[in-house]
Design a protein around this motif. Structure first.
Motif, PDB file in Angstrom:
ATOM      1  N   SER A  16      -4.492   4.244 -10.525  1.00  0.00           N
ATOM      2  CA  SER A  16      -3.090   4.452 -10.157  1.00  0.00           C
ATOM      3  C   SER A  16      -2.533   5.725 -10.822  1.00  0.00           C
ATOM      4  O   SER A  16      -1.794   6.494 -10.198  1.00  0.00           O
ATOM      5  CB  SER A  16      -2.285   3.223 -10.576  1.00  0.00           C
ATOM      6  N   LYS A  17      -2.926   5.945 -12.073  1.00  0.00           N
ATOM      7  CA  LYS A  17      -2.444   7.115 -12.814  1.00  0.00           C
ATOM      8  C   LYS A  17      -2.946   8.426 -12.181  1.00  0.00           C
ATOM      9  O   LYS A  17      -2.234   9.438 -12.162  1.00  0.00           O
ATOM     10  CB  LYS A  17      -2.923   7.008 -14.268  1.00  0.00           C
ATOM     11  N   LEU A  18      -4.169   8.395 -11.670  1.00  0.00           N
ATOM     12  CA  LEU A  18      -4.751   9.607 -11.067  1.00  0.00           C
ATOM     13  C   LEU A  18      -4.162   9.920  -9.687  1.00  0.00           C
ATOM     14  O   LEU A  18      -4.283  11.028  -9.180  1.00  0.00           O
ATOM     15  CB  LEU A  18      -6.272   9.422 -10.923  1.00  0.00           C
ATOM     16  N   ILE A 132      -1.591  -8.434  -2.632  1.00  0.00           N
ATOM     17  CA  ILE A 132      -1.341  -8.320  -4.077  1.00  0.00           C
ATOM     18  C   ILE A 132      -1.722  -6.914  -4.536  1.00  0.00           C
ATOM     19  O   ILE A 132      -2.880  -6.500  -4.385  1.00  0.00           O
ATOM     20  CB  ILE A 132      -2.163  -9.387  -4.839  1.00  0.00           C
ATOM     21  N   THR A 133      -0.744  -6.180  -5.053  1.00  0.00           N
ATOM     22  CA  THR A 133      -1.027  -4.825  -5.534  1.00  0.00           C
ATOM     23  C   THR A 133      -0.921  -4.813  -7.059  1.00  0.00           C
ATOM     24  O   THR A 133      -0.664  -5.838  -7.671  1.00  0.00           O
ATOM     25  CB  THR A 133      -0.057  -3.773  -4.944  1.00  0.00           C
ATOM     26  N   ASN A 134      -1.094  -3.627  -7.654  1.00  0.00           N
ATOM     27  CA  ASN A 134      -1.029  -3.543  -9.114  1.00  0.00           C
ATOM     28  C   ASN A 134       0.379  -3.747  -9.657  1.00  0.00           C
ATOM     29  O   ASN A 134       0.548  -3.904 -10.853  1.00  0.00           O
ATOM     30  CB  ASN A 134      -1.605  -2.211  -9.623  1.00  0.00           C
ATOM     31  N   ASN A 135       1.409  -3.732  -8.753  1.00  0.00           N
ATOM     32  CA  ASN A 135       2.727  -4.025  -9.320  1.00  0.00           C
ATOM     33  C   ASN A 135       3.616  -4.963  -8.520  1.00  0.00           C
ATOM     34  O   ASN A 135       4.764  -5.161  -8.872  1.00  0.00           O
ATOM     35  CB  ASN A 135       3.489  -2.727  -9.679  1.00  0.00           C
ATOM     36  N   GLU A 159      -4.980  -4.921  -4.879  1.00  0.00           N
ATOM     37  CA  GLU A 159      -5.981  -5.607  -5.707  1.00  0.00           C
ATOM     38  C   GLU A 159      -6.661  -6.733  -4.931  1.00  0.00           C
ATOM     39  O   GLU A 159      -7.861  -6.945  -5.072  1.00  0.00           O
ATOM     40  CB  GLU A 159      -5.322  -6.147  -6.974  1.00  0.00           C
ATOM     41  N   ALA A 160      -5.889  -7.464  -4.154  1.00  0.00           N
ATOM     42  CA  ALA A 160      -6.466  -8.602  -3.420  1.00  0.00           C
ATOM     43  C   ALA A 160      -5.553  -9.011  -2.277  1.00  0.00           C
ATOM     44  O   ALA A 160      -4.387  -8.606  -2.215  1.00  0.00           O
ATOM     45  CB  ALA A 160      -6.648  -9.776  -4.377  1.00  0.00           C
TER      46      ALA A 160
END
Ligand SMILES: Cc1cc2nc3c(=O)[nH]c(=O)nc-3n(C[C@H](O)[C@H](O)[C@H](O)COP(=O)(O)OP(=O)(O)OC[C@H]3O[C@@H](n4cnc5c(N)ncnc54)[C@H](O)[C@@H]3O)c2cc1C
Length: 261
Positions: A16-18, A132-135, A159-160
């Motif tokens: 995510s940071k990249l 479902i994402t990272n946030n 993510e899923a």
């Protein structure tokens, strides 16, 4: 192909940071790589997410099936657990593309790309999927926005995908004979809470046909669809099928799916 920086992310945070407006995540690469080779897309950074263990795998509980974003189509198609609780989902995966595509392409890449003719978006709508994402968690109805468009932000990683196990379901499609993408595909799912009739391939984005689902709520049989009028307004018209033909195929494949439920 233009030059780019290749990164192999060790975890979702790093991926995510990249990410930036000039980057793409590399999952199966089945869309990203041909698009780059053909000069249809170019990126400064390619962020490989295949090595992130957390993103892959299948979990089945009493009410849901959760599939990690980098899980390949072949893994869904061959999953004994999925075949047991949502056989239509395994069959959908088995009908995607060809063995090469199924051995590389991923469910997360498919729904992030939101091709109007892709199969998985219809499963997400029919099976009340939660993305479902990272946030955050987004219900499928709000996730798919338009042609190749979702609500994902550039730095957001899927993510899923969590699917609700229905009472009955079936997916039927008219495949493009070359690619197997859906000229029209209809996923019917009967849940305790209601019936979804998700249509892909017909319009610029997957949608729930409420007229057909209303008819099926009164009488869950293929004949209940006979009197439903499916308008061709807003339907795709191309070398594969006219809008009128697609409208007719929505009815034909909805009936097939109900019969096979
Ligand atoms: C010849 C051919 C035939 C095909 N036939 C069919 C078919 O019949 N039915 C069908 O449904 N599909 C079909 N496909 C599509 C294929 O199955 C893949 O699902 C699709 O190409 C994208 O998945 P991917 O894993 O390859 O994604 P990639 O190409 O790696 O990525 C695609 C896009 O998704 C983004 N992305 C990937 N993973 C994530 C993530 N976890 N979070 C956020 N963004 C992400 C990337 O940034 C990129 O923008 C076909 C493809 C080909 C090449």
């Amino acid at each position: 192909m233009k030059t780019f920086n290749y990164h192999s992310a060790k975890d979702v945070k790093e991926a995510s940071k990249l990410a930036s407006p000039n980057s793409a995540f590399l999952a199966g690469g089945m869309t990203t790589l041909p698009s780059m080779k053909l000069g249809l897309a170019s990126y400064k950074d390619i962020i490989d997410i295949k090595k992130i263990k957390k993103l892959s795998g299948i979990k089945v509980s009493a009410k849901t099936v959760t599939i990690g974003a980098t899980t390949k189509h072949v893994e869904v198609a061959n999953s004994k657990e999925i075949k047991k609780v949502i056989p239509s989902l395994a069959a959908l995966a088995e009908g995607i593309g060809d063995p090469q595509v199924r051995n590389r392409g991923t469910i997360g890449g498919s729904i992030a790309n939101n091709d109007p003719a892709a199969d998985y978006p219809s499963a997400c709508i029919a099976l009340n999927a939660m993305i479902i994402t990272n946030n955050r968690k987004v219900i499928a109805d709000k996730f798919f926005r338009g042609m190749f468009e979702t609500c994902l932000k550039k730095t957001e990683v899927i993510e899923a995908i969590e699917f609700e196990i229905p009472q009955k379901s079936n997916y039927q499609k008219l495949p493009n004979p070359a690619s197997r993408y859906a000229v029209v595909g209809v996923y019917v799912a009967k849940h305790k809470s209601g019936i979804n009739v998700a249509v892909t391939g017909a319009k610029s984005c997957v949608y729930n046909d409420s007229d057909i689902s209303d008819a099926l709520k009164k009488n869950f049989s293929a004949s209940a669809i006979d009197n439903v009028k499916v308008s061709s307004s807003g339907m795709n018209s191309d070398i594969h099928a006219s809008a009128d033909y697609r409208a007719n195929m929505v009815k034909v494949f909805a009936k097939k799916a109900v019969e096979a439920c």
